[in-house]
Design an enzyme around this catalytic site. Sequence first.
Site, PDB file in Angstrom:
ATOM      1  N   ASP A  91    -104.653-164.606  63.964  1.00 17.37           N
ATOM      2  CA  ASP A  91    -104.855-163.320  63.304  1.00 17.37           C
ATOM      3  C   ASP A  91    -104.810-163.562  61.795  1.00 17.37           C
ATOM      4  O   ASP A  91    -104.562-164.676  61.342  1.00 17.37           O
ATOM      5  CB  ASP A  91    -103.827-162.291  63.784  1.00 17.37           C
ATOM      6  CG  ASP A  91    -102.402-162.676  63.435  1.00 17.37           C
ATOM      7  OD1 ASP A  91    -102.195-163.656  62.703  1.00 17.37           O
ATOM      8  OD2 ASP A  91    -101.480-161.991  63.922  1.00 17.37           O
ATOM      9  N   SER A  92    -105.045-162.514  61.025  1.00 18.36           N
ATOM     10  CA  SER A  92    -105.189-162.689  59.574  1.00 18.36           C
ATOM     11  C   SER A  92    -103.858-162.651  58.853  1.00 18.36           C
ATOM     12  O   SER A  92    -103.771-162.996  57.681  1.00 18.36           O
ATOM     13  CB  SER A  92    -106.062-161.569  59.026  1.00 18.36           C
ATOM     14  OG  SER A  92    -105.371-160.338  59.124  1.00 18.36           O
ATOM     15  N   GLY A  94    -102.373-159.809  58.371  1.00 20.37           N
ATOM     16  CA  GLY A  94    -102.280-158.448  57.851  1.00 20.37           C
ATOM     17  C   GLY A  94    -101.343-157.555  58.650  1.00 20.37           C
ATOM     18  O   GLY A  94    -100.513-156.853  58.097  1.00 20.37           O
ATOM     19  N   PHE A  95    -101.463-157.619  59.972  1.00 17.08           N
ATOM     20  CA  PHE A  95    -100.681-156.708  60.813  1.00 17.08           C
ATOM     21  C   PHE A  95     -99.181-156.921  60.617  1.00 17.08           C
ATOM     22  O   PHE A  95     -98.422-155.969  60.457  1.00 17.08           O
ATOM     23  CB  PHE A  95    -101.067-156.907  62.280  1.00 17.08           C
ATOM     24  CG  PHE A  95    -100.338-155.985  63.219  1.00 17.08           C
ATOM     25  CD1 PHE A  95    -100.732-154.661  63.358  1.00 17.08           C
ATOM     26  CD2 PHE A  95     -99.251-156.431  63.955  1.00 17.08           C
ATOM     27  CE1 PHE A  95    -100.046-153.800  64.212  1.00 17.08           C
ATOM     28  CE2 PHE A  95     -98.561-155.585  64.818  1.00 17.08           C
ATOM     29  CZ  PHE A  95     -98.969-154.272  64.937  1.00 17.08           C
ATOM     30  N   ASP A 145    -107.455-157.459  57.277  1.00 14.73           N
ATOM     31  CA  ASP A 145    -107.734-156.021  57.296  1.00 14.73           C
ATOM     32  C   ASP A 145    -106.430-155.265  57.138  1.00 14.73           C
ATOM     33  O   ASP A 145    -105.348-155.862  57.187  1.00 14.73           O
ATOM     34  CB  ASP A 145    -108.433-155.592  58.599  1.00 14.73           C
ATOM     35  CG  ASP A 145    -107.520-155.712  59.813  1.00 14.73           C
ATOM     36  OD1 ASP A 145    -106.582-156.541  59.786  1.00 14.73           O
ATOM     37  OD2 ASP A 145    -107.737-154.995  60.790  1.00 14.73           O
ATOM     38  N   GLN A 188    -112.168-150.728  62.057  1.00 16.67           N
ATOM     39  CA  GLN A 188    -111.043-149.801  61.918  1.00 16.67           C
ATOM     40  C   GLN A 188    -111.595-148.372  61.908  1.00 16.67           C
ATOM     41  O   GLN A 188    -112.754-148.156  62.222  1.00 16.67           O
ATOM     42  CB  GLN A 188    -110.248-150.118  60.644  1.00 16.67           C
ATOM     43  CG  GLN A 188    -109.472-151.438  60.723  1.00 16.67           C
ATOM     44  CD  GLN A 188    -108.251-151.376  61.650  1.00 16.67           C
ATOM     45  OE1 GLN A 188    -107.877-150.317  62.151  1.00 16.67           O
ATOM     46  NE2 GLN A 188    -107.636-152.532  61.884  1.00 16.67           N
ATOM     47  N   GLY A 215    -106.456-151.528  65.355  1.00 15.69           N
ATOM     48  CA  GLY A 215    -105.845-150.219  65.116  1.00 15.69           C
ATOM     49  C   GLY A 215    -105.696-149.354  66.350  1.00 15.69           C
ATOM     50  O   GLY A 215    -105.473-148.149  66.242  1.00 15.69           O
ATOM     51  N   ASP A 265    -105.613-159.723  73.544  1.00 15.62           N
ATOM     52  CA  ASP A 265    -104.337-160.415  73.368  1.00 15.62           C
ATOM     53  C   ASP A 265    -103.245-159.362  73.457  1.00 15.62           C
ATOM     54  O   ASP A 265    -103.479-158.192  73.132  1.00 15.62           O
ATOM     55  CB  ASP A 265    -104.237-161.094  71.996  1.00 15.62           C
ATOM     56  CG  ASP A 265    -103.864-160.103  70.919  1.00 15.62           C
ATOM     57  OD1 ASP A 265    -104.749-159.343  70.490  1.00 15.62           O
ATOM     58  OD2 ASP A 265    -102.681-160.053  70.519  1.00 15.62           O
ATOM     59  N   CYS A 303     -99.395-164.395  94.784  1.00 20.57           N
ATOM     60  CA  CYS A 303     -99.417-165.180  93.548  1.00 20.57           C
ATOM     61  C   CYS A 303     -99.061-166.640  93.856  1.00 20.57           C
ATOM     62  O   CYS A 303     -98.153-166.898  94.632  1.00 20.57           O
ATOM     63  CB  CYS A 303     -98.436-164.585  92.545  1.00 20.57           C
ATOM     64  SG  CYS A 303     -98.377-165.488  90.987  1.00 20.57           S
ATOM     65  N   CYS A 305     -98.051-168.887  91.550  1.00 19.13           N
ATOM     66  CA  CYS A 305     -97.243-169.480  90.475  1.00 19.13           C
ATOM     67  C   CYS A 305     -95.931-170.022  91.051  1.00 19.13           C
ATOM     68  O   CYS A 305     -95.518-169.642  92.154  1.00 19.13           O
ATOM     69  CB  CYS A 305     -96.976-168.443  89.377  1.00 19.13           C
ATOM     70  SG  CYS A 305     -95.482-167.482  89.622  1.00 19.13           S
ATOM     71  N   CYS A 308     -93.270-167.577  92.394  1.00 23.07           N
ATOM     72  CA  CYS A 308     -93.578-166.910  93.659  1.00 23.07           C
ATOM     73  C   CYS A 308     -93.657-167.864  94.837  1.00 23.07           C
ATOM     74  O   CYS A 308     -93.363-167.467  95.974  1.00 23.07           O
ATOM     75  CB  CYS A 308     -94.893-166.133  93.526  1.00 23.07           C
ATOM     76  SG  CYS A 308     -94.797-164.797  92.321  1.00 23.07           S
ATOM     77  N   HIS A 334     -95.031-166.424  85.568  1.00 19.09           N
ATOM     78  CA  HIS A 334     -95.608-165.508  86.564  1.00 19.09           C
ATOM     79  C   HIS A 334     -96.478-164.442  85.899  1.00 19.09           C
ATOM     80  O   HIS A 334     -97.602-164.185  86.340  1.00 19.09           O
ATOM     81  CB  HIS A 334     -94.514-164.819  87.388  1.00 19.09           C
ATOM     82  CG  HIS A 334     -95.058-163.652  88.145  1.00 19.09           C
ATOM     83  ND1 HIS A 334     -95.779-163.790  89.304  1.00 19.09           N
ATOM     84  CD2 HIS A 334     -95.083-162.324  87.836  1.00 19.09           C
ATOM     85  CE1 HIS A 334     -96.203-162.599  89.696  1.00 19.09           C
ATOM     86  NE2 HIS A 334     -95.787-161.692  88.832  1.00 19.09           N
TER      87      HIS A 334
HETATM   88 ZN   LIG Z   1     -96.145-165.457  90.529  1.00 16.93          ZN
END
Ligand SMILES: [Zn+2]
Length: 374
Positions: A91-92, A94-95, A145, A188, A215, A265, A303, A305, A308, A334
Amino acid sequence: MTAEFTLLARDGAARRGRLVTAHGAIETPAFMPVGTAATVKAMRPEEVAATGAQIILANTYHLMLRPGAERIGRLGGLHRFMDWPGPILTDSGGFQVMSLAKLREIDERGVVFRSHLDGTRYELSPERSIEIQRLLDADITMVLDECTPFPATPEAARTSMELSLLWAERSKRAFQTRPGYALFGIVQGSVYGELRRRSAARLCEIGFDGYAVGGLAVGEGQETMFRVLDETVPALPAEHPRYLMGVGKPGDLLGAVMRGIDMFDCVLPTRSGRTAQAFTRGGTVNLRNARHQDDPRPLDAECQCPACTRFSRAYLHHLARSGEILGAMLLTQHNLRFYGDLMATMRAAIAQGRLAATAAALLERETAGDIPAL
Ligand SMILES: [Zn+2]
């Protein structure tokens, strides 16, 4: 020649695509786990990759303060520093400057602020943000931004959006075009369709490799977010990837993909994993809840993973109640696997032209909720 984006299939407004960067390809729609301080918390890089993640996000603000962009650059860039060989989006900054830093002064030149860590004074301009992201060796660089606060009056939203457009132009001029490296602009305009369309039109004139919608997911609610997407996404060029920043819950991802978003994200799967909240096909499960203490079943039977396939709900509950580090590790893994599987399911459904039916079935199971042990 930058990062090349190819559309492979469409299903309504939804798209199945591939973005090829200097460090590998990203199959879209894609979810990007957040690796704030050059680590996806509680996870080794190979474990992140095993969840189906193809790209991670790292935070410019945190890395410029500690350990410093120049230092990471000298050490060979972020991929080498954190041993993540795949694509990275930064990211930039900014946030986080707006939300974390102290004593901010913002004007057309950029932002002057003091670090939330030790009070050191920093300047972040569009040019400096691009330079930092180049030092980090980000495959996808974001323009600086101003993330408009919510709620904002139409006047405040317009002023903020116009400042972001000025910074977007300067970011574009500062960015060095290289094969496999992309620069994304950020739309934005708060919840105002007319401002969103103006922002999108001007960004398209400047010309970017991808377009983010910023935003949102700032408290406006899902219904408003979807309405803003309905008003914004059609104004973005079809041949470039679209990224919805900071989103979201599984239902948000389904709805946004159906509106033509390609990338996401969010800290939700990783942060929830550290607070014993698990995403499952039957909705969210709080593993601290006493109903799990004698439950020998897996967290999510479908699942694959380690949490699980190897452990019971009773064990995960015990780890959560005891504050054991392994609990955070397993649940983070998970949750990322759940998000990875969700994206893979959507990609397959788009390719087969049945995303709407697939999304309805997933949401119905989520609404039905977790089935208690007998
Ligand atoms: Zn899992």
